[in-house]
Design a protein around this motif. Sequence first.
Motif, PDB file in Angstrom:
ATOM      1  N   LEU A   1      27.838   7.370  -0.029  1.00  0.00           N
ATOM      2  CA  LEU A   1      28.407   6.559  -0.117  1.00  0.00           C
ATOM      3  C   LEU A   1      28.352   6.653  -2.062  1.00  0.00           C
ATOM      4  CD1 LEU A   1      30.478   5.074   1.064  1.00  0.00           C
ATOM      5  CD2 LEU A   1      28.754   2.872   0.751  1.00  0.00           C
ATOM      6  N   GLY A   2      30.227   6.845  -2.418  1.00  0.00           N
ATOM      7  CA  GLY A   2      30.537   6.624  -3.864  1.00  0.00           C
ATOM      8  C   GLY A   2      32.045   6.430  -3.252  1.00  0.00           C
ATOM      9  N   TYR A   3      32.945   6.308  -4.826  1.00  0.00           N
ATOM     10  CA  TYR A   3      34.142   5.740  -5.679  1.00  0.00           C
ATOM     11  C   TYR A   3      34.238   6.890  -6.096  1.00  0.00           C
ATOM     12  CZ  TYR A   3      38.346   3.594  -6.399  1.00  0.00           C
ATOM     13  OH  TYR A   3      40.067   3.657  -6.796  1.00  0.00           O
TER      14      TYR A   3
ATOM     15  N   PRO B   1      39.600  11.878  -1.001  1.00  0.00           N
ATOM     16  CA  PRO B   1      39.865  10.584  -0.621  1.00  0.00           C
ATOM     17  C   PRO B   1      39.010  10.335  -1.707  1.00  0.00           C
ATOM     18  CG  PRO B   1      38.652  11.314   1.030  1.00  0.00           C
ATOM     19  CD  PRO B   1      39.552  12.658   0.457  1.00  0.00           C
ATOM     20  N   LYS B   2      39.188   8.955  -2.539  1.00  0.00           N
ATOM     21  CA  LYS B   2      38.823   8.124  -3.196  1.00  0.00           C
ATOM     22  C   LYS B   2      37.761   7.636  -2.569  1.00  0.00           C
ATOM     23  CE  LYS B   2      42.969   6.736  -6.469  1.00  0.00           C
ATOM     24  NZ  LYS B   2      43.872   8.112  -5.754  1.00  0.00           N
ATOM     25  N   ILE B   3      37.250   7.647  -1.593  1.00  0.00           N
ATOM     26  CA  ILE B   3      35.954   6.693  -1.240  1.00  0.00           C
ATOM     27  C   ILE B   3      35.365   8.471  -0.392  1.00  0.00           C
ATOM     28  CG2 ILE B   3      35.545   5.510   0.540  1.00  0.00           C
ATOM     29  CD1 ILE B   3      36.519   3.669  -1.515  1.00  0.00           C
ATOM     30  N   LEU B   4      34.005   8.072  -1.169  1.00  0.00           N
ATOM     31  CA  LEU B   4      33.115   9.293  -1.190  1.00  0.00           C
ATOM     32  C   LEU B   4      32.003   8.945   0.203  1.00  0.00           C
ATOM     33  CD1 LEU B   4      32.729  10.464  -4.955  1.00  0.00           C
ATOM     34  CD2 LEU B   4      34.572  11.193  -2.664  1.00  0.00           C
ATOM     35  N   LEU B   5      32.459   9.518   1.094  1.00  0.00           N
ATOM     36  CA  LEU B   5      31.201   9.302   2.172  1.00  0.00           C
ATOM     37  C   LEU B   5      30.642  10.806   3.448  1.00  0.00           C
ATOM     38  CD1 LEU B   5      29.697   7.519   5.006  1.00  0.00           C
ATOM     39  CD2 LEU B   5      31.588   8.560   6.327  1.00  0.00           C
ATOM     40  N   GLY B   6      29.374  11.271   1.989  1.00  0.00           N
ATOM     41  CA  GLY B   6      28.555  11.985   2.165  1.00  0.00           C
ATOM     42  C   GLY B   6      27.996  12.487   3.413  1.00  0.00           C
ATOM     43  N   GLY B   7      26.642  12.687   3.340  1.00  0.00           N
ATOM     44  CA  GLY B   7      25.862  13.455   4.623  1.00  0.00           C
ATOM     45  C   GLY B   7      25.078  12.152   5.373  1.00  0.00           C
ATOM     46  N   ILE B   8      24.958  11.707   6.577  1.00  0.00           N
ATOM     47  CA  ILE B   8      24.618  10.981   7.277  1.00  0.00           C
ATOM     48  C   ILE B   8      24.694  11.751   8.570  1.00  0.00           C
ATOM     49  CG2 ILE B   8      26.253   9.228   6.541  1.00  0.00           C
ATOM     50  CD1 ILE B   8      28.514   9.892   8.850  1.00  0.00           C
TER      51      ILE B   8
ATOM     52  N   GLN C   1      10.779  15.703  16.306  1.00  0.00           N
ATOM     53  CA  GLN C   1      12.266  15.043  15.692  1.00  0.00           C
ATOM     54  C   GLN C   1      13.873  16.056  15.978  1.00  0.00           C
ATOM     55  OE1 GLN C   1      11.776  13.215  12.664  1.00  0.00           O
ATOM     56  NE2 GLN C   1      13.352  14.508  11.869  1.00  0.00           N
ATOM     57  N   THR C   2      14.420  15.422  16.801  1.00  0.00           N
ATOM     58  CA  THR C   2      15.645  16.026  16.763  1.00  0.00           C
ATOM     59  C   THR C   2      17.095  15.140  16.169  1.00  0.00           C
ATOM     60  OG1 THR C   2      17.670  17.293  18.348  1.00  0.00           O
ATOM     61  CG2 THR C   2      16.619  15.892  19.258  1.00  0.00           C
ATOM     62  N   ASN C   3      18.099  15.404  15.035  1.00  0.00           N
ATOM     63  CA  ASN C   3      19.559  14.756  14.718  1.00  0.00           C
ATOM     64  C   ASN C   3      20.308  16.073  14.350  1.00  0.00           C
ATOM     65  OD1 ASN C   3      19.657  16.011  11.756  1.00  0.00           O
ATOM     66  ND2 ASN C   3      16.888  14.929  12.056  1.00  0.00           N
ATOM     67  N   PHE C   4      21.320  15.141  15.160  1.00  0.00           N
ATOM     68  CA  PHE C   4      22.176  15.954  14.768  1.00  0.00           C
ATOM     69  C   PHE C   4      23.315  15.181  13.294  1.00  0.00           C
ATOM     70  CE2 PHE C   4      27.680  16.653  14.571  1.00  0.00           C
ATOM     71  CZ  PHE C   4      27.209  17.968  15.114  1.00  0.00           C
ATOM     72  N   SER C   5      23.301  16.087  12.220  1.00  0.00           N
ATOM     73  CA  SER C   5      23.959  15.730  10.885  1.00  0.00           C
ATOM     74  C   SER C   5      24.806  16.300  10.475  1.00  0.00           C
ATOM     75  CB  SER C   5      22.776  15.564  10.337  1.00  0.00           C
ATOM     76  OG  SER C   5      21.581  15.109  10.203  1.00  0.00           O
ATOM     77  N   LYS C   6      25.792  15.410   9.379  1.00  0.00           N
ATOM     78  CA  LYS C   6      26.397  15.620   8.654  1.00  0.00           C
ATOM     79  C   LYS C   6      25.898  16.355   7.039  1.00  0.00           C
ATOM     80  CE  LYS C   6      29.401  13.862   6.764  1.00  0.00           C
ATOM     81  NZ  LYS C   6      31.195  13.178   5.506  1.00  0.00           N
ATOM     82  N   HIS C   7      26.709  16.820   6.234  1.00  0.00           N
ATOM     83  CA  HIS C   7      25.199  17.799   4.849  1.00  0.00           C
ATOM     84  C   HIS C   7      26.929  18.103   3.886  1.00  0.00           C
ATOM     85  CE1 HIS C   7      21.594  18.997   7.884  1.00  0.00           C
ATOM     86  NE2 HIS C   7      21.687  17.561   7.624  1.00  0.00           N
TER      87      HIS C   7
END
Length: 227
Positions: free
Chosen positions: A51-53, A59-66, A85-91
């Motif tokens: 998470l950054g700016y 966009p100016k608000i940076l939303l990264g890996g979640i 474990q298992t997960n669905f993620s954005k990288h």
Amino acid sequence: MNRVPAIFCVLFLLMSRASFSQKKPAEWYVTANGNLYMPVGTRSKAVYPILGYDKTTSPKILLGGIGIGAAMLKPLSNDLSFKGQTNFSKHTYWDEPVMMKDYVGASLGQFQSGSSDYGLGIAGMIHYYPVEAFSIGAGISAQINVISFSRTPGMYIGAEIDPGFVVNRYYKTVLPMVPVELSYKLKKLLFNVRYEAALMNRIKGDLADFRSDKFSLLTFELGFQIH
């Protein structure tokens, strides 16, 4: 030897081994994570913040890996547990900058492209507990790529650039990884810090002959016990 089927065979064997331990019930968690894509073997990519700016980007608000997922802890002995474990993620990561020009050929400078991979992660690990609440684990994992796309220059609106998107089709679907994880349990909560390193180049086809991308992931994860 095909390493991808071997990964799943070992995961199955580990899960089968865990089923024999009936002394303590398994613990189940739902998880949420923030992650950092760590480029390896390439100079064209850079780490994108969770998470950054940045006023210079769109966009100016940076939303990264979640991501979200589920985890299971099954005791094997007093100081060992199996974790599946298992997960669905954005990288998300900064891709190679693109030099931009206007309609008369004048330079507009570089366009910094943010790329995102959406995928399913699975892992099987053995955790050792030197003390009751803290453990360190290692094992095998795999990242299954569902879709990957890059943010690219689309059209010009006055002096502004309206970004578009392009799907990246040169990544392998399944990539074996090696995870190492630190965990801390606190009542119904589970805190994990996990590092996963890819075992092979994720680029496929003829492009792999002259381009390398052996990425790794640094994941910060919080689990809530549900059973």
